[in-house]
Design a protein around this motif. Structure first.
Motif, PDB file in Angstrom:
ATOM      1  N   TYR A 123      54.984  32.537  37.364  1.00  0.00           N
ATOM      2  CA  TYR A 123      53.902  33.332  37.973  1.00  0.00           C
ATOM      3  C   TYR A 123      53.991  33.252  39.496  1.00  0.00           C
ATOM      4  O   TYR A 123      53.991  34.256  40.198  1.00  0.00           O
ATOM      5  N   ARG A 124      54.112  32.025  39.997  1.00  0.00           N
ATOM      6  CA  ARG A 124      54.121  31.860  41.446  1.00  0.00           C
ATOM      7  C   ARG A 124      55.378  32.434  42.090  1.00  0.00           C
ATOM      8  O   ARG A 124      55.323  32.972  43.200  1.00  0.00           O
ATOM      9  N   LEU A 127      54.772  36.062  42.607  1.00  0.00           N
ATOM     10  CA  LEU A 127      53.825  36.319  43.708  1.00  0.00           C
ATOM     11  C   LEU A 127      54.527  36.163  45.059  1.00  0.00           C
ATOM     12  O   LEU A 127      54.323  36.957  45.978  1.00  0.00           O
ATOM     13  N   GLU A 131      55.042  39.089  47.840  1.00  0.00           N
ATOM     14  CA  GLU A 131      54.552  38.942  49.208  1.00  0.00           C
ATOM     15  C   GLU A 131      55.684  39.061  50.221  1.00  0.00           C
ATOM     16  O   GLU A 131      55.503  39.597  51.309  1.00  0.00           O
ATOM     17  N   ARG A 170      52.346  43.388  35.711  1.00  0.00           N
ATOM     18  CA  ARG A 170      50.940  43.498  36.113  1.00  0.00           C
ATOM     19  C   ARG A 170      50.819  44.155  37.473  1.00  0.00           C
ATOM     20  O   ARG A 170      49.941  44.963  37.723  1.00  0.00           O
ATOM     21  N   ALA A 300      49.935  25.857  42.749  1.00  0.00           N
ATOM     22  CA  ALA A 300      48.736  26.251  42.000  1.00  0.00           C
ATOM     23  C   ALA A 300      48.207  25.001  41.326  1.00  0.00           C
ATOM     24  O   ALA A 300      48.153  24.902  40.102  1.00  0.00           O
ATOM     25  N   LEU A 302      45.457  23.336  40.742  1.00  0.00           N
ATOM     26  CA  LEU A 302      44.321  23.178  39.855  1.00  0.00           C
ATOM     27  C   LEU A 302      44.695  23.550  38.419  1.00  0.00           C
ATOM     28  O   LEU A 302      44.555  22.755  37.502  1.00  0.00           O
ATOM     29  N   HIS A 303      45.219  24.761  38.252  1.00  0.00           N
ATOM     30  CA  HIS A 303      45.558  25.173  36.898  1.00  0.00           C
ATOM     31  C   HIS A 303      46.793  24.458  36.367  1.00  0.00           C
ATOM     32  O   HIS A 303      46.879  24.142  35.181  1.00  0.00           O
TER      33      HIS A 303
ATOM     34  N   TYR B 123      46.414  45.590  49.813  1.00  0.00           N
ATOM     35  CA  TYR B 123      47.362  45.089  48.815  1.00  0.00           C
ATOM     36  C   TYR B 123      47.906  43.734  49.239  1.00  0.00           C
ATOM     37  O   TYR B 123      47.909  42.765  48.481  1.00  0.00           O
ATOM     38  N   LEU B 127      47.611  39.765  47.651  1.00  0.00           N
ATOM     39  CA  LEU B 127      48.795  38.961  47.290  1.00  0.00           C
ATOM     40  C   LEU B 127      48.750  37.606  47.995  1.00  0.00           C
ATOM     41  O   LEU B 127      49.053  36.568  47.397  1.00  0.00           O
ATOM     42  N   ALA B 130      46.261  35.502  46.198  1.00  0.00           N
ATOM     43  CA  ALA B 130      46.744  35.009  44.902  1.00  0.00           C
ATOM     44  C   ALA B 130      47.721  33.868  45.115  1.00  0.00           C
ATOM     45  O   ALA B 130      47.735  32.885  44.371  1.00  0.00           O
ATOM     46  N   GLU B 131      48.541  33.989  46.147  1.00  0.00           N
ATOM     47  CA  GLU B 131      49.534  32.951  46.377  1.00  0.00           C
ATOM     48  C   GLU B 131      48.893  31.680  46.922  1.00  0.00           C
ATOM     49  O   GLU B 131      49.322  30.576  46.596  1.00  0.00           O
ATOM     50  N   LYS B 135      44.305  28.317  41.915  1.00  0.00           N
ATOM     51  CA  LYS B 135      44.126  28.766  40.534  1.00  0.00           C
ATOM     52  C   LYS B 135      44.974  29.991  40.221  1.00  0.00           C
ATOM     53  O   LYS B 135      45.257  30.805  41.099  1.00  0.00           O
ATOM     54  N   PHE B 136      45.317  30.140  38.954  1.00  0.00           N
ATOM     55  CA  PHE B 136      45.892  31.367  38.427  1.00  0.00           C
ATOM     56  C   PHE B 136      44.888  32.510  38.546  1.00  0.00           C
ATOM     57  O   PHE B 136      43.703  32.299  38.300  1.00  0.00           O
ATOM     58  N   PHE B 137      45.347  33.715  38.839  1.00  0.00           N
ATOM     59  CA  PHE B 137      44.456  34.874  38.710  1.00  0.00           C
ATOM     60  C   PHE B 137      44.273  35.265  37.239  1.00  0.00           C
ATOM     61  O   PHE B 137      43.161  35.434  36.787  1.00  0.00           O
ATOM     62  N   PRO B 138      45.369  35.441  36.474  1.00  0.00           N
ATOM     63  CA  PRO B 138      45.169  35.920  35.097  1.00  0.00           C
ATOM     64  C   PRO B 138      44.721  34.816  34.162  1.00  0.00           C
ATOM     65  O   PRO B 138      44.919  33.632  34.433  1.00  0.00           O
ATOM     66  N   MET B 139      44.155  35.210  33.032  1.00  0.00           N
ATOM     67  CA  MET B 139      43.929  34.282  31.953  1.00  0.00           C
ATOM     68  C   MET B 139      45.283  33.956  31.364  1.00  0.00           C
ATOM     69  O   MET B 139      46.178  34.793  31.329  1.00  0.00           O
ATOM     70  N   LEU B 140      45.449  32.714  30.938  1.00  0.00           N
ATOM     71  CA  LEU B 140      46.741  32.308  30.398  1.00  0.00           C
ATOM     72  C   LEU B 140      46.460  31.531  29.132  1.00  0.00           C
ATOM     73  O   LEU B 140      45.692  30.569  29.141  1.00  0.00           O
ATOM     74  N   GLN B 163      42.035  48.924  47.494  1.00  0.00           N
ATOM     75  CA  GLN B 163      43.395  48.515  47.158  1.00  0.00           C
ATOM     76  C   GLN B 163      43.428  47.023  46.804  1.00  0.00           C
ATOM     77  O   GLN B 163      44.152  46.605  45.897  1.00  0.00           O
ATOM     78  N   THR B 167      44.529  45.482  43.186  1.00  0.00           N
ATOM     79  CA  THR B 167      45.581  44.461  43.079  1.00  0.00           C
ATOM     80  C   THR B 167      45.067  43.236  42.311  1.00  0.00           C
ATOM     81  O   THR B 167      45.780  42.680  41.467  1.00  0.00           O
ATOM     82  N   ARG B 170      44.957  44.218  38.686  1.00  0.00           N
ATOM     83  CA  ARG B 170      46.314  44.227  38.131  1.00  0.00           C
ATOM     84  C   ARG B 170      46.749  42.814  37.776  1.00  0.00           C
ATOM     85  O   ARG B 170      47.388  42.572  36.761  1.00  0.00           O
ATOM     86  N   LEU B 171      46.419  41.864  38.648  1.00  0.00           N
ATOM     87  CA  LEU B 171      46.830  40.479  38.429  1.00  0.00           C
ATOM     88  C   LEU B 171      45.978  39.783  37.370  1.00  0.00           C
ATOM     89  O   LEU B 171      46.225  38.625  37.043  1.00  0.00           O
TER      90      LEU B 171
END
Lengths: 349, 349
Positions: A123-124, A127, A131, A170, A300, A302-303, B123, B127, B130-131, B135-140, B163, B167, B170-171
């Protein structure tokens, strides 16, 4: 962090007393105040009292020397090629388990740190790629015209590769996955990506690819070089623990790519899947940028910690019987992950 | 880059001769070799010969001094608060147009650089968020349990905000959008995000929000502070060109957020939407990280340039008549974007 507040509760419910180093979880997003019903101490006191030490990376020599003989160490001990560390674990008469050594069976999945940490890394890595790329990943329709989506290729469709593919999809990139194991096609396609066909198969054992013959590699590389000319971003994830990463991308292939193209080499820790990769560095070659990030899950925390701590707890349940440590070496998972026990080396590379 | 290879062809088709500074497009992914049917020269020769200078950011004083009187300058000239620059444009008898000044009408959309560059900024800001997030953005869903998706809030639902929302969605993040203009609700919701309701409306004119009264701000801030306690990531985008960015997030609000939370302040250039933002810096306050990135479109130079160059060409068409420069000041778009002409200031802040 090997014990999160959530898992601390679970350990306590099994009758285990928990001693945490002050601030051990802070950087990962778990301040001391988040833990209930645990004790805190400095590192020396933790080591001197521990029956079981749960760690993320191998403790250093000084730390190992402070543990009492007969104590148990559980973590990612990176035993491959680490004969000095193994000797010290043996000499200190520690019983040590390295979770990377677990067989990749169904029963081991809940403690499979390679999988959980690879998911974070994949995932990372994507990303970081999105970027660093000079292009947008998604298609964008604006009053000033349409921006075409980026073309992304992921090499290696293990846990990290599949997570990288999912993340690129995604983000709206036109995504392809490649793996020498043909059985990965279905997984790649189930994520909405295209499976890249290069006409070479290397189905192997234990979920990993076998090594290719010289002829097979040449055919694979020629087809790949041609294909790479149209690609904007590559993420490579072909790694087998304890072995050098296979060199899949040559300098010549990189030179054939478009200026502005980007490679993120997730196998940098094992030397890289690209022959130009410098672990931990950014390299620019013929207008193509090659990144070799290290220890991606730490980005990342924490997760990554939540998953890792669950893996450690699930493994710990194999070792505990009525609140006491009693590893059963007849259990395949216990036996195969053991690095040292009772003054003997149990790990065979 | 103000002229891409694609747009160079279009300018040529209008009978315009193109002179490019050597390597001007290289960093954006457009090497000189990518251009057909253009001439190359050094900067001094380009300036001495140009009838029209297309630029991204304002040329410096030395460059302006080399342009011939009567020449035209088109770009983002940042005229707000830049009286010295405006005086120099006037003194040099340059006809200058700043594309940020275009009215935000339907006809101006194809040349609206604020929109095209804001899309890139929104956008990229998400990003970066997220980086940088722990934490992860999506559920995993993994064998070691489920990772919950991040909660993301975007403040300001203009082009950049929308935007950023798209984004985050999307993530796979659980995404909310907030704007004081109630008419943005539909756009936020159309992206699959939730519109955050704080009970304050500030519908304004020209597509921007009006300033809130002190009472309205207090009510907005109290409701917001309460809501922020559950948020993992905030991206703020509330900016009006030429005005200081409204301070929406106070230090007290940040202190109420979870440790590990992250704020990316896209309004950093105008001083920031968060009172702790330091333009261009990373700040940590009470366990919350605040990033104030500058010039975000430059991080995706290829696509940002493609859009910008189309904006410039579309505006250029207003100035050209049979291949000759003849700006028609009766055209609202020409008149309103003009900063200086014939020795006079045309810009009113």
């Amino acid at each position: 962090m090997a014990i999160t507040p959530e898992m601390a509760k679970k350990w306590r419910a099994r009758g285990v007393r928990i001693l945490l180093q002050h601030d051990a979880g802070r950087a990962a997003g778990f301040p001391d105040a988040a833990y209930a019903d645990v004790e805190f101490a400095d590192a020396a006191a933790v080591l001197a009292q521990a029956d079981l030490l749960a760690c993320v990376l191998p403790p250093d020599d000084a730390a190992l020397a402070q543990l009492r003989p007969g104590s148990v160490v559980v973590g990612q001990l990176r035993p491959h090629g680490a004969s000095a560390r193994i000797a010290q674990l043996v000499d200190a008469r520690l019983t040590s388990f390295s979770l990377e050594l677990l067989p990749r069976t169904t029963r081991a999945q809940a403690m499979d740190v390679l999988s959980s940490q690879a998911a974070v890394a994949g995932y990372r890595a994507m990303l970081i790629a999105a970027e660093a790329s000079p292009k947008f990943f998604p298609m964008l329709t604006t009053a000033a015209g349409t921006i075409r989506p980026s073309k992304v290729l992921v090499i290696g469709a293990g846990v990290a590769g599949l997570q990288a593919i999912a993340t690129a999809r995604r983000l709206g990139a036109q995504t392809e996955g490649y793996d020498v194991r043909p059985e990965t096609r279905e997984q790649v396609e189930s994520l909405g990506a295209k499976f890249l066909e290069l006409g070479v198969s290397a189905a192997g054992s234990g979920g990993y690819a076998r090594e290719l013959s010289a002829e097979e590699r040449a055919a694979q590389q020629q087809a790949l070089a041609e294909h790479l000319k149209s690609i904007d971003v590559i993420v490579t994830t072909a790694a087998v623990p304890g072995r050098p990463a296979p060199k899949i991308l040559s300098a010549a292939m990189v030179e054939g790519m478009k200026p502005g193209a980007l490679i993120v080499d997730l196998a940098a820790e094992g030397g890289g899947n690209c022959e130009l990769t410098q672990p931990g560095q950014r390299v620019e070659h013929a207008g193509v940028v090659i990144l070799g990030p290290l220890n991606l899950p730490a980005g990342a925390p924490l997760h990554a910690s939540e998953m890792y701590a669950r893996n450690v707890f699930n493994f710990g349940e194999l070792l505990l019987h009525d609140g006491a440590l009693a590893p059963d070496f007849n259990d395949e998972l216990v036996a195969k992950s053991c690095v040292s026990h009772a003054g003997e080396v149990r790990f065979t590379a």
